[in-house]
Design a protein around this motif. Sequence first.
Motif, PDB file in Angstrom:
ATOM      1  N   GLU A  46     -16.670  64.904  35.520  1.00 11.66           N
ATOM      2  CA  GLU A  46     -16.506  63.701  36.322  1.00 11.66           C
ATOM      3  C   GLU A  46     -16.255  64.044  37.778  1.00 11.66           C
ATOM      4  O   GLU A  46     -16.762  63.391  38.695  1.00 11.66           O
ATOM      5  CB  GLU A  46     -15.362  62.839  35.774  1.00 11.66           C
ATOM      6  CG  GLU A  46     -15.663  62.166  34.451  1.00 11.66           C
ATOM      7  CD  GLU A  46     -14.554  61.210  34.047  1.00 11.66           C
ATOM      8  OE1 GLU A  46     -13.598  61.052  34.829  1.00 11.66           O
ATOM      9  OE2 GLU A  46     -14.654  60.629  32.955  1.00 11.66           O
ATOM     10  N   SER A  49     -19.590  65.165  39.318  1.00 11.47           N
ATOM     11  CA  SER A  49     -20.504  64.053  39.556  1.00 11.47           C
ATOM     12  C   SER A  49     -20.026  63.192  40.722  1.00 11.47           C
ATOM     13  O   SER A  49     -20.831  62.688  41.517  1.00 11.47           O
ATOM     14  CB  SER A  49     -20.641  63.196  38.291  1.00 11.47           C
ATOM     15  OG  SER A  49     -19.413  62.573  37.959  1.00 11.47           O
ATOM     16  N   LEU A  50     -18.702  63.038  40.850  1.00 17.77           N
ATOM     17  CA  LEU A  50     -18.169  62.259  41.961  1.00 17.77           C
ATOM     18  C   LEU A  50     -18.482  62.945  43.283  1.00 17.77           C
ATOM     19  O   LEU A  50     -18.893  62.304  44.252  1.00 17.77           O
ATOM     20  CB  LEU A  50     -16.658  62.074  41.795  1.00 17.77           C
ATOM     21  CG  LEU A  50     -15.983  61.111  42.781  1.00 17.77           C
ATOM     22  CD1 LEU A  50     -16.467  59.681  42.543  1.00 17.77           C
ATOM     23  CD2 LEU A  50     -14.466  61.175  42.643  1.00 17.77           C
ATOM     24  N   LYS A  82     -17.066  55.987  43.802  1.00 15.62           N
ATOM     25  CA  LYS A  82     -16.195  55.435  42.759  1.00 15.62           C
ATOM     26  C   LYS A  82     -16.742  54.120  42.209  1.00 15.62           C
ATOM     27  O   LYS A  82     -16.622  53.845  41.010  1.00 15.62           O
ATOM     28  CB  LYS A  82     -14.783  55.254  43.311  1.00 15.62           C
ATOM     29  CG  LYS A  82     -14.005  56.553  43.473  1.00 15.62           C
ATOM     30  CD  LYS A  82     -12.555  56.289  43.872  1.00 15.62           C
ATOM     31  CE  LYS A  82     -11.750  57.591  43.875  1.00 15.62           C
ATOM     32  NZ  LYS A  82     -10.337  57.355  44.245  1.00 15.62           N
ATOM     33  N   ARG A  85     -19.535  54.972  39.875  1.00 14.42           N
ATOM     34  CA  ARG A  85     -19.021  55.567  38.641  1.00 14.42           C
ATOM     35  C   ARG A  85     -18.379  54.505  37.749  1.00 14.42           C
ATOM     36  O   ARG A  85     -18.597  54.469  36.534  1.00 14.42           O
ATOM     37  CB  ARG A  85     -18.012  56.666  38.960  1.00 14.42           C
ATOM     38  CG  ARG A  85     -17.570  57.446  37.727  1.00 14.42           C
ATOM     39  CD  ARG A  85     -16.605  58.547  38.068  1.00 14.42           C
ATOM     40  NE  ARG A  85     -15.351  58.029  38.608  1.00 14.42           N
ATOM     41  CZ  ARG A  85     -14.302  58.783  38.912  1.00 14.42           C
ATOM     42  NH1 ARG A  85     -14.378  60.085  38.756  1.00 14.42           N
ATOM     43  NH2 ARG A  85     -13.204  58.251  39.386  1.00 14.42           N
ATOM     44  N   ARG A  89     -19.875  53.209  33.914  1.00 12.56           N
ATOM     45  CA  ARG A  89     -19.056  53.964  32.951  1.00 12.56           C
ATOM     46  C   ARG A  89     -19.515  53.769  31.518  1.00 12.56           C
ATOM     47  O   ARG A  89     -19.065  54.477  30.610  1.00 12.56           O
ATOM     48  CB  ARG A  89     -17.584  53.573  33.077  1.00 12.56           C
ATOM     49  CG  ARG A  89     -17.272  52.127  32.748  1.00 12.56           C
ATOM     50  CD  ARG A  89     -15.785  51.841  32.880  1.00 12.56           C
ATOM     51  NE  ARG A  89     -15.429  50.475  32.539  1.00 12.56           N
ATOM     52  CZ  ARG A  89     -15.417  49.458  33.409  1.00 12.56           C
ATOM     53  NH1 ARG A  89     -15.736  49.676  34.667  1.00 12.56           N
ATOM     54  NH2 ARG A  89     -15.086  48.247  33.023  1.00 12.56           N
ATOM     55  N   VAL A 343     -24.634  59.530  37.553  1.00 13.46           N
ATOM     56  CA  VAL A 343     -24.016  58.497  36.721  1.00 13.46           C
ATOM     57  C   VAL A 343     -24.415  58.635  35.261  1.00 13.46           C
ATOM     58  O   VAL A 343     -23.850  57.952  34.396  1.00 13.46           O
ATOM     59  CB  VAL A 343     -24.373  57.074  37.229  1.00 13.46           C
ATOM     60  CG1 VAL A 343     -23.919  56.888  38.660  1.00 13.46           C
ATOM     61  CG2 VAL A 343     -25.860  56.781  37.068  1.00 13.46           C
TER      62      VAL A 343
END
Length: 536
Positions: A46, A49-50, A82, A85, A89, A343
């Motif tokens: 995570e 990817s962020l 954010k 993401r 989710r 994502v």
Amino acid sequence: MKVPVCLTMGGLKNSGLETATCGHVDAEADADVCVEECEDDSNTNESDSLCTMIAAVKVLLQGLGEDVNRDGLKKTPLRVAKAFRDGTRGYCQTVKDIVGGALFPEAGIENVIGCGGGSGGLVVVRNIDLFSYCEACLLPFKVRFHVAYISSGQRVVGLSKLSRVAEAFAKRLQAPQRLAKEVSKMLYDTIRPLGIAVALECWHMQFHVMDGKAYEVNSDNQEMCGWNYFSVCAGSGLFEDESSDAWGEFIAVLSLGGVNIKRSCTTASAGQQGSWCPFQSLDDMRLPPVNGKTLDDSELRSNGHMVKKISGPNSQLNLNLQSKVGVSFSMMVAAVESIISAVGEDPKREELQDTPRCFVWWLLNFCLRKPGFQVNGFDWSIADSYRGGSSPLLDTVASTEAVSSGFVTEIDVPFFSQCEHHLLPFFGVAHIGYFCIQEKQQLARSKMNAIVQFFSQKLQVQERLTKQIAETVASTCNTAGVMVVLEASHICMLSRGVEKIGSSTATIAVLGRFVTDSAAKVAFFQKILSRDPTRR
């Protein structure tokens, strides 16, 4: 120069973007900022990817000619990352994990005549309101779920699980028809009822294309007036037959709650699919003309511009990007592809192949116009210096309603802009009132439109936009006072769950006489309130 670690992750590593993202900032300092932004995530994947999305957003901002270090944009890459993401989710969720053990024994009707309880009874959950991301343009759209199932095996499912399954699939890059089918199929495979039905009502925001005309929309929902409406149904098991009694019961129960969906929407949706997203219906998408004219390929090359032409199944994009910004169109497209990969999606999936280009077009269409360019034939480089006398913006307008003492109002001037904090649209109307010193001279409606559109066609915040409109009217029209009220809906607020549907934001700027003249303020608000109620 040391390349920040975040710029070599995911899809950015081999795209050449790492050399373009640090052109005017200190790379080591930028790396420290990125690590700090990402270190809150305990999950390494995570976090990676962020950081990938943060780097990609910086590329997009620089491609727009923006300074990623200016105060309003410093945290924009993190906010956008954010938001993406959180809004996607659902890729990390499975229906089996969501439903878990929430299947409960429930005895059905004991005799052999009729059905109910856990044996053949219809269960309907209506009005599950969510937001999803349109896979054609990456812009959020509202979706309202209505889910029904026919119980079997003397088992019922916890009602909250239906909402959570719907949300898991909504929180992905989606199109309405596939969304309905996925929810229907996965619920059917997981809880094993006799049948599952899903009806969706979807609303996609409208937006302005190059000729200034808004995409035609229709919606019977007053809260979503002005949005493109689309309905679709999908069924599994007993609901696979559109003419079945099960569908009739489902539609009847929906109508009890004021929901009017045709039983044939499962087949009608295929014909409507092309009209769902405005990008899918535009035959030609072009950026605003440079210096008042559209340049052909040879002119673009001779003027130092880069050109990229793309042909899609339903559109042809003729995109030009100023080379001086140091980021090419293809690099911006690669950045969006990196976001899609980060994502959890495959950017090579057929439905997503044109999406990066459409999203880049969307951003560039707002931000290509720069101060000094001509807007509606007027050179705005002279606007700031004008202080009275003759002006190409001033003329006598009989249709503009003026009140005593030179008080002039323009109500419901539409605008469409892009939030610089989340790179998502906000749109609404501007109301402008001013005291014109020279009698019988005021801004034509078309010129007031030009002022509003000029400042809205760039990354903005509503407060700044309100102030800029007020200051420009004051300096251009030789006024004794100006008051501007902006009413807007913000997609960044709606899609992130901060506000409810139908809410709006209003901002006010006052200059000159309006600062001390309370009666003038009251008169202006009365003008706004007296407009046609259908325009509110």
